[in-house]
Write a protein that holds these residues in place. Structure first.
Motif, mmCIF file in Angstrom:
data_model
loop_
_atom_site.group_PDB
_atom_site.id
_atom_site.type_symbol
_atom_site.label_atom_id
_atom_site.label_comp_id
_atom_site.label_asym_id
_atom_site.label_seq_id
_atom_site.Cartn_x
_atom_site.Cartn_y
_atom_site.Cartn_z
ATOM 1 N N GLU A 146 0.832 -1.204 0.000
ATOM 2 C CA GLU A 146 0.000 0.000 0.000
ATOM 3 C C GLU A 146 0.866 1.253 0.000
ATOM 4 O OE1 GLU A 146 -3.594 2.320 0.624
ATOM 5 O OE2 GLU A 146 -3.469 0.172 0.278
ATOM 6 N N SER A 147 1.845 1.266 0.872
ATOM 7 C CA SER A 147 2.741 2.415 0.981
ATOM 8 C C SER A 147 3.523 2.642 -0.316
ATOM 9 C CB SER A 147 3.695 2.194 2.145
ATOM 10 O OG SER A 147 4.611 3.230 2.239
ATOM 11 N N ARG A 148 4.022 1.570 -0.903
ATOM 12 C CA ARG A 148 4.791 1.670 -2.145
ATOM 13 C C ARG A 148 3.927 2.210 -3.285
ATOM 14 N NH1 ARG A 148 8.178 2.912 -5.403
ATOM 15 N NH2 ARG A 148 9.431 1.461 -6.584
ATOM 16 N N PHE A 149 2.691 1.724 -3.361
ATOM 17 C CA PHE A 149 1.788 2.186 -4.413
ATOM 18 C C PHE A 149 1.453 3.667 -4.238
ATOM 19 C CE2 PHE A 149 -2.473 3.274 -5.793
ATOM 20 C CZ PHE A 149 -2.347 3.047 -7.146
ATOM 21 N N THR A 151 4.074 10.397 -7.884
ATOM 22 C CA THR A 151 5.421 10.827 -8.247
ATOM 23 C C THR A 151 5.522 10.964 -9.764
ATOM 24 O OG1 THR A 151 6.316 9.660 -6.331
ATOM 25 C CG2 THR A 151 7.877 10.242 -8.068
ATOM 26 N N PRO A 152 5.952 12.111 -10.251
ATOM 27 C CA PRO A 152 6.068 12.275 -11.716
ATOM 28 C C PRO A 152 7.140 11.345 -12.278
ATOM 29 C CG PRO A 152 7.031 14.155 -10.582
ATOM 30 C CD PRO A 152 6.387 13.300 -9.528
ATOM 31 N N VAL A 153 6.996 11.019 -13.541
ATOM 32 C CA VAL A 153 8.022 10.194 -14.183
ATOM 33 C C VAL A 153 9.277 11.026 -14.380
ATOM 34 C CG1 VAL A 153 6.363 8.646 -15.285
ATOM 35 C CG2 VAL A 153 7.198 10.633 -16.544
ATOM 36 N N ARG A 169 2.542 18.031 -10.652
ATOM 37 C CA ARG A 169 3.946 17.644 -10.498
ATOM 38 C C ARG A 169 4.575 17.285 -11.840
ATOM 39 N NH1 ARG A 169 3.756 13.898 -4.990
ATOM 40 N NH2 ARG A 169 3.512 15.645 -3.539
ATOM 41 N N GLN A 170 3.821 16.572 -12.680
ATOM 42 C CA GLN A 170 4.364 16.187 -13.979
ATOM 43 C C GLN A 170 4.516 17.402 -14.883
ATOM 44 O OE1 GLN A 170 5.329 12.742 -14.603
ATOM 45 N NE2 GLN A 170 6.567 14.075 -15.884
ATOM 46 N N LEU A 171 3.573 18.319 -14.821
ATOM 47 C CA LEU A 171 3.699 19.559 -15.598
ATOM 48 C C LEU A 171 4.954 20.327 -15.200
ATOM 49 C CD1 LEU A 171 0.038 20.840 -15.844
ATOM 50 C CD2 LEU A 171 1.666 20.711 -17.739
ATOM 51 N N ALA A 172 5.221 20.423 -13.911
ATOM 52 C CA ALA A 172 6.422 21.128 -13.448
ATOM 53 C C ALA A 172 7.679 20.460 -13.997
ATOM 54 C CB ALA A 172 6.452 21.174 -11.921
ATOM 55 N N CYS A 173 7.718 19.143 -13.973
ATOM 56 C CA CYS A 173 8.877 18.420 -14.528
ATOM 57 C C CYS A 173 9.014 18.671 -16.021
ATOM 58 C CB CYS A 173 8.735 16.918 -14.285
ATOM 59 S SG CYS A 173 9.050 16.413 -12.599
ATOM 60 N N CYS A 174 7.926 18.564 -16.745
ATOM 61 C CA CYS A 174 7.977 18.752 -18.205
ATOM 62 C C CYS A 174 8.399 20.163 -18.572
ATOM 63 C CB CYS A 174 6.624 18.406 -18.834
ATOM 64 S SG CYS A 174 6.259 16.642 -18.837
ATOM 65 N N ARG A 175 7.910 21.130 -17.836
ATOM 66 C CA ARG A 175 8.305 22.515 -18.107
ATOM 67 C C ARG A 175 9.796 22.716 -17.852
ATOM 68 N NH1 ARG A 175 2.811 24.301 -15.385
ATOM 69 N NH2 ARG A 175 1.539 24.529 -17.263
ATOM 70 N N GLN A 176 10.314 22.063 -16.811
ATOM 71 C CA GLN A 176 11.752 22.155 -16.537
ATOM 72 C C GLN A 176 12.552 21.455 -17.628
ATOM 73 O OE1 GLN A 176 13.341 23.983 -14.006
ATOM 74 N NE2 GLN A 176 14.982 23.550 -15.452
ATOM 75 N N LYS A 208 0.072 5.593 -14.060
ATOM 76 C CA LYS A 208 -0.124 6.439 -12.884
ATOM 77 C C LYS A 208 -1.392 7.276 -13.026
ATOM 78 C CE LYS A 208 4.719 6.933 -11.702
ATOM 79 N NZ LYS A 208 5.588 7.713 -10.852
ATOM 80 N N PHE A 209 -1.584 7.829 -14.204
ATOM 81 C CA PHE A 209 -2.750 8.668 -14.477
ATOM 82 C C PHE A 209 -4.036 7.856 -14.309
ATOM 83 C CE2 PHE A 209 -5.273 11.133 -17.802
ATOM 84 C CZ PHE A 209 -5.534 12.205 -16.965
ATOM 85 N N TYR A 210 -4.033 6.632 -14.804
ATOM 86 C CA TYR A 210 -5.201 5.751 -14.656
ATOM 87 C C TYR A 210 -5.545 5.577 -13.178
ATOM 88 C CZ TYR A 210 -7.966 1.493 -14.501
ATOM 89 O OH TYR A 210 -8.958 0.583 -14.246
ATOM 90 N N PHE A 211 -4.553 5.237 -12.371
ATOM 91 C CA PHE A 211 -4.814 4.990 -10.949
ATOM 92 C C PHE A 211 -5.084 6.276 -10.175
ATOM 93 C CE2 PHE A 211 -2.608 0.993 -11.957
ATOM 94 C CZ PHE A 211 -3.614 0.127 -11.547
ATOM 95 N N ALA A 212 -4.424 7.358 -10.534
ATOM 96 C CA ALA A 212 -4.682 8.635 -9.853
ATOM 97 C C ALA A 212 -6.140 9.036 -10.039
ATOM 98 C CB ALA A 212 -3.743 9.712 -10.384
ATOM 99 N N ARG A 213 -6.681 8.807 -11.227
ATOM 100 C CA ARG A 213 -8.094 9.115 -11.472
ATOM 101 C C ARG A 213 -9.001 8.269 -10.581
ATOM 102 N NH1 ARG A 213 -9.895 8.411 -16.963
ATOM 103 N NH2 ARG A 213 -11.564 9.839 -16.416
ATOM 104 N N LEU A 214 -8.634 7.023 -10.347
ATOM 105 C CA LEU A 214 -9.419 6.166 -9.456
ATOM 106 C C LEU A 214 -9.345 6.643 -8.003
ATOM 107 C CD1 LEU A 214 -8.545 2.581 -10.799
ATOM 108 C CD2 LEU A 214 -10.629 3.918 -11.221
ATOM 109 N N GLU A 215 -8.207 7.223 -7.645
ATOM 110 C CA GLU A 215 -8.013 7.706 -6.281
ATOM 111 C C GLU A 215 -8.826 8.973 -5.998
ATOM 112 O OE1 GLU A 215 -6.061 6.269 -3.755
ATOM 113 O OE2 GLU A 215 -6.039 4.597 -5.161
#
Length: 186
Positions: A85-88, A94-96, A127-134, A109-116
């Motif tokens: 549970e903790s690992r998931f 966490t962004p790629v 978080r992923q947008l921030a990484c991509c922009r960087q 991740k996006f699939y499961f985040a939507r379920l959450e």
């Protein structure tokens, strides 16, 4: 090395499926075949799936109970351990780390985040947008230092286009989630 990375992503996605409910291995295989879930992203052979599940159990992320089936052999029902549970939970927000991981890992991740729920999916998207922009800014800096006729510059221009398209798509997803939240609140 790439297949080890992909396997790890698949393993973490399996934790996400078991987070919803305990299942026996064949149920997981059936879930992964459905095109409205992760089957749209991955194709996993049944034997490979069973090996991944054995590894997750050996690593302490899964446990099992035997379920009797009358005269048939008992079947193994898998469930998530607290470590699983903790690992998931840590993985799903966490962004790629690389643009090449968007196609498989980020989509899982996006699939499961939507379920959450919306707060989890918004957190992942931001978080992923921030990484991509960087990544885009770093790429543009590299381009600026190169000679106009260099092959590396052309390749980096290609990456710029990919990153811009990814950012555009992430922003569209974020807007859609925000709109859905607004509709649900009214």
């Amino acid at each position: 090395m790439a297949s080890a990375k992909q396997s790890l992503t698949i393993e973490l996605a399996l934790l996400g499926l078991l987070r919803r409910q305990p299942m026996h291995p064949y149920e997981l295989f059936q879930q992964l075949q459905r095109k409205d879930t992760l089957g749209f992203i991955w194709q996993v052979k049944q034997s490979h799936l069973y090996a991944l599940l054995d590894r997750l159990e050996a690593d302490g992320y899964l446990s099992h109970q035997l379920e009797t089936q009358g005269s048939r052999p008992p079947r193994k029902v898998l469930s998530l351990t607290p470590a699983g549970e903790s690992r998931f939970v840590a993985w799903v927000t966490t962004p790629v780390a690389h643009g090449r991981d968007m196609r498989l890992e980020f989509l899982a991740k996006f699939y499961f985040a939507r379920l959450e729920g919306s707060s989890t999916v918004v957190q992942l998207l931001e978080r992923q947008l921030a990484c991509c922009r960087q990544w885009l800014a770093d790429n543009e800096e590299r381009i600026a230092r190169l000679a106009p006729d260099s092959f590396e510059r052309l390749v980096l221009r290609y990456r710029t286009g990919q990153l811009q398209a990814t950012i555009h798509w992430l922003e569209a997803c974020w807007r859609e989630i925000a709109l859905q939240d607004e509709i649900e609140q009214n």
